[in-house]
Design an enzyme around this catalytic site. Sequence first.
Site, mmCIF file in Angstrom:
data_model
loop_
_atom_site.group_PDB
_atom_site.id
_atom_site.type_symbol
_atom_site.label_atom_id
_atom_site.label_comp_id
_atom_site.label_asym_id
_atom_site.label_seq_id
_atom_site.Cartn_x
_atom_site.Cartn_y
_atom_site.Cartn_z
ATOM 1 N N ALA A 92 0.851 -1.198 0.000
ATOM 2 C CA ALA A 92 0.000 0.000 0.000
ATOM 3 C C ALA A 92 0.885 1.245 0.000
ATOM 4 C CB ALA A 92 -0.872 -0.006 1.248
ATOM 5 N N GLY A 131 0.434 -4.944 0.955
ATOM 6 C CA GLY A 131 -0.703 -4.849 0.032
ATOM 7 C C GLY A 131 -0.396 -5.403 -1.349
ATOM 8 N N GLU A 134 -1.002 -8.972 -0.891
ATOM 9 C CA GLU A 134 -2.448 -9.158 -0.671
ATOM 10 C C GLU A 134 -3.196 -9.089 -2.004
ATOM 11 O OE1 GLU A 134 -2.407 -6.112 2.409
ATOM 12 O OE2 GLU A 134 -3.512 -7.479 3.706
ATOM 13 N N GLU A 154 3.956 -5.478 7.358
ATOM 14 C CA GLU A 154 3.121 -4.470 8.031
ATOM 15 C C GLU A 154 3.494 -4.259 9.489
ATOM 16 O OE1 GLU A 154 1.991 -6.609 5.840
ATOM 17 O OE2 GLU A 154 0.367 -5.788 4.635
HETATM 18 N N1 3HC Z 1 4.474 3.371 0.036
HETATM 19 C C1 3HC Z 1 4.884 4.603 -0.330
HETATM 20 N N2 3HC Z 1 6.169 4.889 -0.628
HETATM 21 C C2 3HC Z 1 7.051 3.893 -0.546
HETATM 22 C C3 3HC Z 1 6.690 2.590 -0.168
HETATM 23 C C4 3HC Z 1 5.329 2.342 0.122
HETATM 24 N N3 3HC Z 1 4.885 1.115 0.469
HETATM 25 N N4 3HC Z 1 7.794 1.821 -0.164
HETATM 26 C C5 3HC Z 1 8.820 2.630 -0.542
HETATM 27 N N5 3HC Z 1 8.371 3.862 -0.777
HETATM 28 C C6 3HC Z 1 9.137 5.027 -1.267
HETATM 29 C C7 3HC Z 1 10.191 5.477 -0.276
HETATM 30 O O1 3HC Z 1 9.637 6.375 0.663
HETATM 31 C C8 3HC Z 1 11.197 6.132 -1.195
HETATM 32 O O2 3HC Z 1 10.693 7.410 -1.527
HETATM 33 P P1 3HC Z 1 11.713 8.647 -1.748
HETATM 34 O O3 3HC Z 1 12.599 8.225 -2.861
HETATM 35 O O4 3HC Z 1 10.807 9.771 -2.056
HETATM 36 O O5 3HC Z 1 12.430 8.800 -0.446
HETATM 37 C C9 3HC Z 1 11.133 5.273 -2.456
HETATM 38 O O6 3HC Z 1 9.875 4.587 -2.412
HETATM 39 C C10 3HC Z 1 12.237 4.239 -2.554
HETATM 40 O O7 3HC Z 1 12.231 3.505 -1.337
HETATM 41 P P2 3HC Z 1 13.603 3.058 -0.641
HETATM 42 O O8 3HC Z 1 14.559 4.200 -0.602
HETATM 43 O O9 3HC Z 1 13.251 2.394 0.620
HETATM 44 O O10 3HC Z 1 14.140 2.011 -1.725
HETATM 45 P P3 3HC Z 1 14.901 0.654 -1.494
HETATM 46 O O11 3HC Z 1 15.146 0.124 -2.852
HETATM 47 O O12 3HC Z 1 16.041 0.834 -0.566
HETATM 48 O O13 3HC Z 1 13.851 -0.317 -0.737
HETATM 49 C C11 3HC Z 1 11.732 -1.394 -0.365
HETATM 50 C C12 3HC Z 1 12.688 -0.737 -1.380
HETATM 51 C C13 3HC Z 1 12.392 -2.692 0.171
HETATM 52 C C14 3HC Z 1 10.454 -1.724 -1.060
HETATM 53 C C15 3HC Z 1 11.498 -0.453 0.832
HETATM 54 O O14 3HC Z 1 11.145 0.813 0.339
HETATM 55 C C16 3HC Z 1 10.409 -0.895 1.772
HETATM 56 O O15 3HC Z 1 10.667 -1.708 2.640
HETATM 57 N N6 3HC Z 1 9.208 -0.351 1.614
HETATM 58 C C17 3HC Z 1 8.106 -0.594 2.519
HETATM 59 C C18 3HC Z 1 7.514 -1.977 2.345
HETATM 60 C C19 3HC Z 1 6.341 -2.158 3.257
HETATM 61 O O16 3HC Z 1 6.433 -1.994 4.451
HETATM 62 N N7 3HC Z 1 5.194 -2.536 2.672
HETATM 63 C C20 3HC Z 1 3.977 -2.669 3.396
HETATM 64 C C21 3HC Z 1 3.230 -1.411 3.304
HETATM 65 S S1 3HC Z 1 1.815 -1.387 4.360
HETATM 66 C C22 3HC Z 1 0.635 -2.233 3.498
HETATM 67 O O17 3HC Z 1 0.866 -2.706 2.428
HETATM 68 C C23 3HC Z 1 -0.708 -2.278 4.172
HETATM 69 C C24 3HC Z 1 -1.616 -3.249 3.540
HETATM 70 O O18 3HC Z 1 -1.760 -4.374 4.361
HETATM 71 C C25 3HC Z 1 -2.965 -2.641 3.300
#
Ligand code: 3HC
Length: 735
Positions: A92, A131, A134, A154
């Site tokens: 998400a 997400g 999911e 998450e």
């Molecule tokens: N949503 C919005 N922005 C995101 C994002 C996300 N899920 N994941 C990464 N980004 C953004 C970062 O903020 C960053 O933005 P910026 O360049 O403006 O600073 C850009 O994408 C690149 O991210 P990273 O610098 O972290 O890039 P890496 O290549 O080092 O890492 C990654 C990539 C492993 C995907 C890492 O970004 C990460 O762990 N992201 C989060 C993953 C996560 O926690 N997903 C679950 C989200 S919650 C969810 O899905 C709820 C659901 O159940 C409804």
Amino acid sequence: MRKCIQNDVQYTEPETFLSYANEMSGYTAESSTVTFDLLGPLGLICIDNPPVNAISHSVRQGLVDTIALAEKNPSIKVLLIMSSGAMFSAGADISEFDHPQGEPSFQKVQSTIESSPLPVVAAIHGLALGGGLELAMACHYRVAQKNAKLGMPEITLGIIPGAGGTQRLPRLIGARAALDMILSGTPISGLDAEAKGLVNEVAEGDLREAALSFCKHVVDMQLGPRPTCNRPVNDELDETEINSALLRHARALRGRTTQNLAVEAIKAASLPFSQGIVIEAALAQHSLASRESQALRHVFFAERESAKLPGLSSADAKQAQPPAIRRIAIIGAGTMGSGIAMACADADLEVLIHDNDPAALSRSREFLHTTYASSVKRGRITESVADERIQRIRSTTALADIADADLVIEAVFEDMDLKKEVFSKLDSLVPPGHLLASNTSTLSVTELARATAHPERVLGLHFFVPAHASKLLEIVRTGYTSLESLSTAFRVAKLLKKVAVVSGDGFGFIGNRMMLDGYWREAEQLLLEGATPEQVDNALENFGFAMGPQRVTDMGGNDVGTKARAQLFKRESRPDPYFVIADRLTEIGRLGQKTGRGFYRYESGSREAVPDPEVISLIEKLASERGILRREISDQEIVERCMLSLINVGAMVLEEKSAARAADIDVVWTSGYGFPRHLGGPMFYADTLGLPHVLERIRHYYGKLGHYWRPAALFERLVGTQSSFEKWDETSASR
Ligand code: 3HC
Ligand code: NAI
């Protein structure tokens, strides 16, 4: 528009599918983040939302619209969802979490897919997280690249999977395995996912080719839609299993509450799907609104923001594009030099380590072999990877050999004259434009820069022990440091997978300044006033710190702290009135774990800190010499004083511009000093306490305990304007 999937992968349509491809009708429907192409009877839906294909509102809308369109086309027999770029989806869009979700919701997207009369296949490459996974689980079939990573992270953001993850994952892999995956937040590989039943097929080679063949098979065999929601959960969770799973993850989840909500949601998967999904939605909403989640999301974005300079325009950033980095030279093969060498070798860089003492180089070699062997033993890397990394680290006693390094990191003894001499030599050896960095933790980097003819290429790279494993890297900027040098330092941090924060070149940079002038100073003071080391450590560990200050001191060595403080206070020409106990322990040889005695006693070969009455007697003596009447001190007072003094010095660090943003301080403390991540870091925590309250309590201690509790002027300003550290950061770019 990027090509679905990777730009750099050429693919050929499989023979078997060519007939479909040839029938392309040219029909396309596009949104800004989702494209749709018709390949004969196959509708190809491609998510294209760089950089990580987050499932934003626009993606959700695009998916619902394209599926609706596809269902109206009688020639379409199967739908395939893929993504362009480096990954399927990171989940998400976290930046949308502070606002209402808006329609179409995640649930709407999932139910649109799941109830579609057309079979829907997801093709997963790179990452499918949260997400993203999911979404894939709501599809009827999944094909994944062998080395793709599928996970539910998450919990690391303080939320539970809220788009059907807690309901569909147990239906695909069983409730026990789902519980473990959701509590750990750790992804599994495509191969593992296939073994667990999370994906139907693993692509050994080209994913698109495999996915097209799979779709053809679905059509040819008339397999039809297979909604995950209609499957039963094949195992049931009992309380013993739940408790043992919670125990397995207890260390990582200390002080946290989200895991309990996750358990409740997974338990609800044993109900009919329509009931379970409602329970999940309510629990997910609850988790999203929690302080824990706000704090963890704050740290997530703060870590990404700290590697950017506030106020730097994109034109400046472009101009500051650093040269490629391949060869790193390290000067000094001691504790830090060897650890930094490992961090570089782990990042596939070529390392040359120089020391003028051949014995130091042999010791370093031995350290590398032992540490890599231990990683092999623990199953973290294979023997051949360890060998490769060791081979990548060469050593030399001749300084001239490092002349062709792209970047030099100095880690010799902490001695200003020695370091100046080294920098002056490096300056004439290494071509201008190549970065010269020092790992000093106490000396003035500005003074080191002045020892060179090119001070703009000098900065500090402050690694922490153990340098190969610690997460934080403070980048110390002087008044001379160029944007290009900073930009190179950020690139190095990214390559080494470190969290980077820029600090000014002041006393103790960001972290040690706050530790010595605030947090640890107060911990020592509390000991003199009546607390015991055990009480102070336990109170702060219960608050959420990974380890209390006295246990940390014993682990790192009391003498190391005494020496570093002496250097630091010398730099400021001010006395150190705070650390009388630690310094006395050093004086009498109680150096910590390495001597079996420090603030605690340690039995031979054990790291367990045992309270020692001798230390209490020593503290009582030191207190009485200072006319301090010891008294009973509550845990609450310990935590309040340690945290408020930390926050107060943090505000001074901001005032003095040693840190550009309050959030940078939060990153330093959560990634380098064990501050509980789920409280968001000291400055975020101050905002949650309320700055008027914080100021009032600091004033209280100022009145009671004297000058070193003087409230930072920034507090008065923020409270006076009803502001907060968060708001202060919002205007940081314009300061
Ligand atoms: N949503 C919005 N922005 C995101 C994002 C996300 N899920 N994941 C990464 N980004 C953004 C970062 O903020 C960053 O933005 P910026 O360049 O403006 O600073 C850009 O994408 C690149 O991210 P990273 O610098 O972290 O890039 P890496 O290549 O080092 O890492 C990654 C990539 C492993 C995907 C890492 O970004 C990460 O762990 N992201 C989060 C993953 C996560 O926690 N997903 C679950 C989200 S919650 C969810 O899905 C709820 C659901 O159940 C409804
Ligand atoms: P160390 O004493 O383990 O190693 C220093 C090495 O430098 C020795 O091997 C020595 O032979 C070598 N050396 C000395 N003069 C040299 C010269 N002229 N040319 C080449 N090599 C030379 O020291 P440690 O602990 O690795 O510290 C190195 C630097 O890192 C210091 O600036 C220290 O302040 C800093 N630092 C140390 C931390 C720690 O906890 N040990 C933490 C963060 C920074």
